[in-house]
Every structure is written in structure tokens, then in C-alpha cells.
Motif scaffolding. Structure first.
Motif, PDB file in Angstrom:
ATOM      1  N   GLU A   1      27.859  50.635  46.852  1.00 35.79           N
ATOM      2  CA  GLU A   1      28.895  50.210  45.893  1.00 35.79           C
ATOM      3  C   GLU A   1      29.058  48.626  46.226  1.00 35.79           C
ATOM      4  N   ARG A   2      29.004  47.947  44.918  1.00 37.86           N
ATOM      5  CA  ARG A   2      29.177  46.482  44.794  1.00 37.86           C
ATOM      6  C   ARG A   2      30.973  46.197  44.677  1.00 37.86           C
ATOM      7  N   VAL A   3      31.632  45.368  45.052  1.00 40.74           N
ATOM      8  CA  VAL A   3      32.837  44.944  45.146  1.00 40.74           C
ATOM      9  C   VAL A   3      33.118  43.497  45.085  1.00 40.74           C
ATOM     10  N   ARG A   4      33.886  43.055  44.535  1.00 38.23           N
ATOM     11  CA  ARG A   4      34.173  41.428  44.576  1.00 38.23           C
ATOM     12  C   ARG A   4      35.638  41.231  45.210  1.00 38.23           C
ATOM     13  N   VAL A   5      35.569  40.578  46.062  1.00 32.35           N
ATOM     14  CA  VAL A   5      36.818  40.276  46.846  1.00 32.35           C
ATOM     15  C   VAL A   5      37.341  39.079  46.862  1.00 32.35           C
ATOM     16  N   GLY A   6      38.622  38.515  46.763  1.00 25.04           N
ATOM     17  CA  GLY A   6      39.120  37.174  46.476  1.00 25.04           C
ATOM     18  C   GLY A   6      39.010  36.807  45.050  1.00 25.04           C
ATOM     19  N   TRP A   7      38.920  35.610  44.748  1.00 23.49           N
ATOM     20  CA  TRP A   7      38.854  34.992  43.287  1.00 23.49           C
ATOM     21  C   TRP A   7      37.400  35.316  42.679  1.00 23.49           C
ATOM     22  N   TRP A   8      37.349  35.905  41.501  1.00 23.64           N
ATOM     23  CA  TRP A   8      36.138  35.868  40.745  1.00 23.64           C
ATOM     24  C   TRP A   8      36.192  35.350  39.383  1.00 23.64           C
ATOM     25  N   PRO A   9      35.417  34.505  38.882  1.00 19.05           N
ATOM     26  CA  PRO A   9      35.427  34.118  37.420  1.00 19.05           C
ATOM     27  C   PRO A   9      35.062  35.564  36.532  1.00 19.05           C
ATOM     28  N   ALA A  10      35.876  35.228  35.155  1.00 20.97           N
ATOM     29  CA  ALA A  10      35.432  36.480  34.225  1.00 20.97           C
ATOM     30  C   ALA A  10      35.512  35.625  32.916  1.00 20.97           C
ATOM     31  N   PRO A  11      34.761  36.148  32.074  1.00 17.88           N
ATOM     32  CA  PRO A  11      34.984  35.673  30.534  1.00 17.88           C
ATOM     33  C   PRO A  11      36.440  35.723  30.074  1.00 17.88           C
ATOM     34  N   GLY A  12      36.795  34.502  29.678  1.00 11.48           N
ATOM     35  CA  GLY A  12      38.298  34.168  29.240  1.00 11.48           C
ATOM     36  C   GLY A  12      39.250  34.156  30.210  1.00 11.48           C
ATOM     37  N   ARG A  13      38.862  34.159  31.329  1.00 13.43           N
ATOM     38  CA  ARG A  13      39.963  34.306  32.297  1.00 13.43           C
ATOM     39  C   ARG A  13      40.287  32.687  32.749  1.00 13.43           C
ATOM     40  N   THR A  14      41.657  32.427  32.606  1.00 16.07           N
ATOM     41  CA  THR A  14      42.127  31.164  32.898  1.00 16.07           C
ATOM     42  C   THR A  14      43.001  30.902  33.998  1.00 16.07           C
ATOM     43  N   ALA A  15      43.024  32.014  35.000  1.00 17.63           N
ATOM     44  CA  ALA A  15      43.688  31.947  36.072  1.00 17.63           C
ATOM     45  C   ALA A  15      43.059  30.847  37.078  1.00 17.63           C
ATOM     46  N   PRO A  16      43.671  30.084  37.698  1.00 18.45           N
ATOM     47  CA  PRO A  16      43.234  29.320  38.578  1.00 18.45           C
ATOM     48  C   PRO A  16      42.584  29.703  39.739  1.00 18.45           C
ATOM     49  N   LEU A  17      41.955  29.023  40.429  1.00 18.02           N
ATOM     50  CA  LEU A  17      40.905  29.534  41.623  1.00 18.02           C
ATOM     51  C   LEU A  17      42.261  29.554  42.720  1.00 18.02           C
ATOM     52  N   TYR A  18      42.111  30.885  43.298  1.00 13.03           N
ATOM     53  CA  TYR A  18      43.141  31.112  44.273  1.00 13.03           C
ATOM     54  C   TYR A  18      42.647  32.482  44.918  1.00 13.03           C
ATOM     55  N   PRO A  19      42.118  32.299  46.143  1.00  9.29           N
ATOM     56  CA  PRO A  19      41.391  33.427  46.796  1.00  9.29           C
ATOM     57  C   PRO A  19      42.314  34.537  47.340  1.00  9.29           C
ATOM     58  N   HIS A  20      43.513  34.310  47.702  1.00  8.55           N
ATOM     59  CA  HIS A  20      44.546  35.292  48.080  1.00  8.55           C
ATOM     60  C   HIS A  20      44.916  36.439  47.177  1.00  8.55           C
ATOM     61  N   GLY A  21      44.920  36.298  46.018  1.00  5.35           N
ATOM     62  CA  GLY A  21      45.248  37.354  45.223  1.00  5.35           C
ATOM     63  C   GLY A  21      46.734  38.008  45.450  1.00  5.35           C
ATOM     64  N   LEU A  22      46.982  39.280  45.059  1.00  4.15           N
ATOM     65  CA  LEU A  22      47.934  39.847  45.567  1.00  4.15           C
ATOM     66  C   LEU A  22      47.834  41.183  46.518  1.00  4.15           C
ATOM     67  N   GLY A  23      48.806  41.148  47.265  1.00  3.45           N
ATOM     68  CA  GLY A  23      48.436  42.333  48.225  1.00  3.45           C
ATOM     69  C   GLY A  23      47.724  41.773  49.471  1.00  3.45           C
ATOM     70  N   PRO A  24      47.223  42.486  50.184  1.00  2.00           N
ATOM     71  CA  PRO A  24      46.231  42.292  51.374  1.00  2.00           C
ATOM     72  C   PRO A  24      44.959  41.781  50.905  1.00  2.00           C
ATOM     73  N   SER A  25      44.618  40.582  51.467  1.00  2.00           N
ATOM     74  CA  SER A  25      43.180  40.059  51.139  1.00  2.00           C
ATOM     75  C   SER A  25      42.078  40.606  51.904  1.00  2.00           C
ATOM     76  N   ALA A  26      41.213  41.149  51.064  1.00  2.00           N
ATOM     77  CA  ALA A  26      39.862  41.694  51.848  1.00  2.00           C
ATOM     78  C   ALA A  26      38.809  40.550  51.955  1.00  2.00           C
ATOM     79  N   LEU A  27      38.856  39.440  51.516  1.00  2.00           N
ATOM     80  CA  LEU A  27      37.902  38.377  51.748  1.00  2.00           C
ATOM     81  C   LEU A  27      37.500  38.123  53.074  1.00  2.00           C
ATOM     82  N   PRO A  28      38.635  38.083  54.191  1.00  2.00           N
ATOM     83  CA  PRO A  28      38.395  37.793  55.402  1.00  2.00           C
ATOM     84  C   PRO A  28      37.517  38.805  56.244  1.00  2.00           C
ATOM     85  N   LEU A  29      37.514  39.899  55.733  1.00  2.00           N
ATOM     86  CA  LEU A  29      37.043  41.059  56.403  1.00  2.00           C
ATOM     87  C   LEU A  29      35.541  41.024  56.371  1.00  2.00           C
ATOM     88  N   PHE A  30      34.814  40.227  55.563  1.00  2.00           N
ATOM     89  CA  PHE A  30      33.560  40.244  55.627  1.00  2.00           C
ATOM     90  C   PHE A  30      32.804  38.844  55.900  1.00  2.00           C
TER      91      PHE A  30
END
Length: 501
Positions: free
Chosen positions: A193-222
Motif C-alpha cells: 500500500e502507498r501512503v503519503r504522510v506529512g505535507w504533499w502537493p496536489a493540483p490546485g492546493r494552496t495550503a502552505p508547506l506545513y509537515p505536521h498536519g492535523l492530529g498525530p503526525s506519522a512522518l517521524p515514524l519512517f
């Protein structure tokens, strides 16, 4: 070339027949030209070639070289099917020099070589990020950014080293810890399974780069993790400084503690930028030292006026404290200075431009990057220290004791990671032969024991000391938690068993 023999954990027994079946299916996915198999049992220990540290060559079932993230997902799915399918050890460019190069922690793994995933998938110079794959090197990324308002956080290693591989193992660049550059990760979980954790670009996305997101962040797990295979990352690209200047200080070894405390004040008060460095006499040789004095490089960057002002403040402070035998900030601007070329390379590295010709790297290693594993003898020991003069003096004393006891040449560089933390890089160079390797490995074992007893624990482990995590963890319950996560996500132990387990 014989390697240093060690006793390490062995991989759990698997079914050779099932592993062969999995490898045959992998060959159908990748093509036979992207699968390297041992010719016979003896060849299993030669498949990865030599490693610069002369760690024992592990037995390897095969080397797989996927070309796309989709192929990686299929391969990970294959190896996750049953406990007998085998396990995967992932490398990016394989230049984890001094810590194992391409070697797995245990015997019997199949090496998943991601060097063929070498695309910069996306780039936003205004927002300051790039989406890169594991095979993207710091030289390649810096060439792409040349002439733009953004840079990459480079290390002092070779231009051909992986940006992502180093960041995932908590490497340190000249702008700061590379782990902090990670804003998002694309991960293939066991099962495919492919998952994207943290911040990831998407077409039309205007949210600034912010890796923590909402809720528990899974990025440090990897990060330093065997919970999945990372196939891409969003990395931050710092703004390009308008000017960079490095102040060079020399001082007597006996004044190391006092200099450390003095430089700590300057770092705490914002008089330097990036990662200032302090070198012992052996490490200072690579930067024009005479082999007797210690040296410090204090970088400043910003607008030309601010760089001029801060450099003036630093040099005034250095002269006033009376600790330094030499204070200079003009080597990089004075073409006639004997250290002009070296200082220029250092300043350009702080400005995000690695030495693409590897001049300093080759001078330090004695061989070009492509010959390091076959011709150089090299080990790393990487402890963290408090940013305090007495702690640095204690660590330096332990280093001298081990060097005297073993007869191994040791050098230390202190990376100053803010006002409270030092990353101490201990390098051991030795002749690429068995007797010298055995002495160097004895020194490495002694350093692990002596520094741990003093409370100075490493932040990265080599393949022969992968089991040290238990002994060095501040809380066994935290280690047990990560193992419960491993059992949940990877019940068949398909990914990197034994590595940071």
C-alpha cells in the motif's frame, strides 16, 4: 579484500524455495536485467562488493533494481506475503560510508536498490520545496537549483550521495539537521500500500508547506525506520543567501573547553548562521590546519551589509576574548591567500553549492568517491554531546584514550546544532587491510562503550551495532511501542529486520 569478522544477529530462517519463487516473480516485474543473483553460495557474500569499513560481508539473496515507485510497491507486496518470503534491505545510492555502505544488518536479505528512482518529480521555487526520489543526489539537485532563489542543504560528503537516504538516517547538512528538511514522505507499507504522510502537493492546493498536519503526525515514524520503504519525499529548499562569509579561528587544543563555551554564547546570541563547526587538530588538516592546532569555522549569511556587520562583530569578539591564535575572515575574498581555494569551497557549501568535483572530499578520503568502498578504510562514530565546554573536554579525553590504547588515527568534528546540542563526528581512517581494520573496529567498540558510560549516545548506528538501540534507549517502553507498531504493520518482518529494531 578480507573484512573484519564480527558476531551479529542472523536473520530468522526462511524457506529457500519460497524466496526463490518470490525472486522469480520479482524478475517478471522488473525484467531479468534488473535482478542480480549470486552464482553460487559463496557468491552470496560477494554480491554487494566491498565496503570501506570492512564490515563482514553479509550473505545476500539478490539485488533488485526497480525503476519506478509502482514497481517498488509490487516488490514489497511480494515479500510481505508470508514469513517465508524473505526480507528487503533498502538502499538509495548505497553510499552510507563508514556505517555499512550497502550492507544489511543481517544475513539473508534481498537488497532493494532504489538508485534508479532518480527523478525530481516536482519543484516550487516560490514556496520552497521539491519532490525528490531516493536516487537524487545532492550534486544533481544543486545543479538543478543553480541560478535560482533556492538551494539545497548540502553535506560535506561527495556530490554523488543521496539527499533522501541521508535525511532518513538523520544526517546533518551545513544548514542544519536534514531530517528537519523533510516535509512529506511517500511510503510503501508492507503489503504494497502507498501512503503519503506529512505535507504533499496536489493540483490546485494552496495550503502552505506545513509537515505536521492535523492530529498525530506519522512522518517521524519512517525516519530511521523499518516500517516501510520511502520512495519519494517533499524536501524544503532554503532561500539562497545574498552573501556568505566564514570566519576562521585557530586555537590551542588545551583551550577546547573555553572556546566551546565562548562559541556557544555567540551561537545563542545569533552571531552565526547555519551549522558552525569546530575541528580537532587531526580534522583541521583537511581545511589547511597544521596538525597541531584546533580550528573553527563560523559562517554568516544574509544581505551583504548584514554579513559585513556580523563578521565584524565576530572578529572583534574573537580578538577581545584572547583565546585564539588566529582570527581571519578574508581567505574567501583574498585570491592571494594560501587558503583561498579551500575557504571558497567551504563558503560555497554553506551557500548550498556542493563541491561537484569533490576536491575536499577526495583530499580527506585519499581516493575518488567511486573508489571509497574498494580502496579506502573508513569508519564513523556519531555521538551527541551537550553544548558545554566540560562535556566536550570529557568527550575529547575519551577519544584520546581510545586512540592511544588502539593506535588508531581518530579525528573529531563538532557540528554545532544550536545553543544546546553538538553532533560529534568521529572519523577513523585506516589502511584497507585486515590487521588495520581489526584495530579500527576495536577502537569503534571501545568508543561505543566509553561514550555510553559517559552519557554520550550515538544518533546513528552502523550495521554491526544495530543491536545497541536497546541498551541506549532512555525508556525501554518506548522501544517496545515501536516493536508493537512493527508487528502490526509488518507481521512477516519483510522490511529491514535488525536495522534500528
Amino acid at each position: 579484500m578480507p573484512e573484519h569478522a564480527t558476531t551479529v544477529d542472523r536473520a530468522p530462517a526462511t524457506s529457500p524455495g519460497e524466496t526463490r519463487t518470490v525472486l522469480e516473480e520479482a524478475a517478471r516485474i522488473l525484467g531479468e536485467d534488473r535482478v542480480l543473483r549470486p552464482r553460487d553460495e559463496a557468491d552470496e557474500s560477494r554480491l554487494l562488493g566491498p565496503n570501506t569499513s570492512l564490515f563482514r560481508s553479509r550473505r545476500v539473496a539478490a539485488v533488485l533494481r526497480p525503476a519506478t515507485a509502482e514497481q517498488v510497491a509490487e516488490i514489497v507486496g511480494l515479500f510481505s506475503r508470508t514469513p517465508d518470503s524473505g526480507s528487503l534491505h533498502t538502499v538509495s545510492t548505497g553510499r552510507n560510508w563508514g556505517l555499512g555502505s550497502r550492507e544489511p544488518a543481517q544475513d539473508g536479505a534481498t537488497v532493494l536498490d532504489l538508485g534508479g528512482l532518480d527523478r525530481v518529480r516536482d519543484l516550487d521555487l516560490d514556496a520552497g520545496w521539491a519532490v525528490i526520489e531516493p536516487g537524487v543526489t545532492q550534486g544533481g539537485l544543486s545543479r538543478l537549483l543553480e541560478g535560482t532563489p533556492r538551494i539545497t542543504n548540502v553535506t560535506v560528503s561527495a556530490a554523488s550521495t543521496s539527499v533522501l537516504g541521508n535525511a532518513l538516517d538523520r544526517g546533518v547538512g551545513l544548514r542544519g539537521q536534514r531530517t528537519e528538511d523533510l516535509a512529506g514522505l511517500e511510503v510503501i507499507l508492507p503489503g504494497g500500500e502507498r501512503v503519503r504522510v506529512g505535507w504533499w502537493p496536489a493540483p490546485g492546493r494552496t495550503a502552505p508547506l506545513y509537515p505536521h498536519g492535523l492530529g498525530p503526525s506519522a512522518l517521524p515514524l519512517f525516519v530511521q525506520s523499518n516500517l516501510g520503504v520511502v520512495t519519494a519525499a517533499v524536501v524544503r529548499l532554503p532561500p539562497r543567501p545574498e552573501a556568505v562569509r566564514v570566519t576562521r579561528l585557530t586555537f590551542h587544543h588545551a583551550d577546547l573547553a573555553a572556546v566551546t563555551d565562548t562559541v556557544r554564547r555567540w551561537v545563542a546570541q545569533g552571531l552565526t548562521r547555519g551549522v558552525p563547526r569546530i575541528y580537532d587538530p587531526a580534522a583541521a588538516r583537511s581545511y589547511g590546519g597544521d596538525g597541531n592546532a584546533c580550528m573553527a569555522h563560523l559562517p554568516v549569511d544574509g544581505t551583504p551589509a548584514s554579513v559585513e556587520a556580523l563578521t565584524s562583530v565576530l572578529t572583534d569578539e574573537a580578538h577581545r576574548c584572547g583565546l585564539f591564535t588566529g582570527v581571519s575572515s578574508t581567505e574567501g575574498t583574498d585570491p592571494g591567500h594560501p587558503l583561498h581555494e579551500i575557504t571558497g569551497l567551504v563558503e560555497r557549501a554553506y551557500a548550498g553549492d556542493p563541491d561537484l568535483a569533490d576536491r575536499l572530499f577526495e583530499d580527506k578520503m585519499g581516493v575518488p568517491a567511486h573508489e571509497v568502498d574498494s580502496a579506502a578504510g573508513f569508519l564513523f562514530f556519531l555521538p551527541l554531546l551537550p553544548f558545554a565546554g566540560d562535556a566536550v573536554a570529557r568527550a575529547d579525553g575519551l577519544l584520546r584514550e581510545v586512540a592511544e590504547e588502539t593506535g588508531v588515527r581518530l579525528s573529531a568534528t563538532l557540528h554545532l546544532l544550536g545553543p544546546d546540542l553538538i553532533d560529534c563526528v568521529v572519523a577513523m581512517k585506516f589502511a584497507h587491510e585486515t590487521e588495520a581494520a581489526e584495530r579500527a573496529h576495536r577502537a569503534l567498540d571501545r568508543l561505543y562503550a566509553a561514550y555510553a558510560a559517559a552519557g554520550f549516545t550515538p544518533y546513528r548506528l552502523d550495521v554491526d551495532h544495530a543491536g545497541e538501540r536497546d541498551a541506549l534507549a532512555p525508556d525501554p517502553a518506548a522501544v517496545a511501542l515501536t516493536r508493537r507498531l512493527k508487528a502490526l504493520l509488518d507481521p512477516n518482518d519483510a522490511i529491514a529486520p535488525g536495522r534500528y529494531r
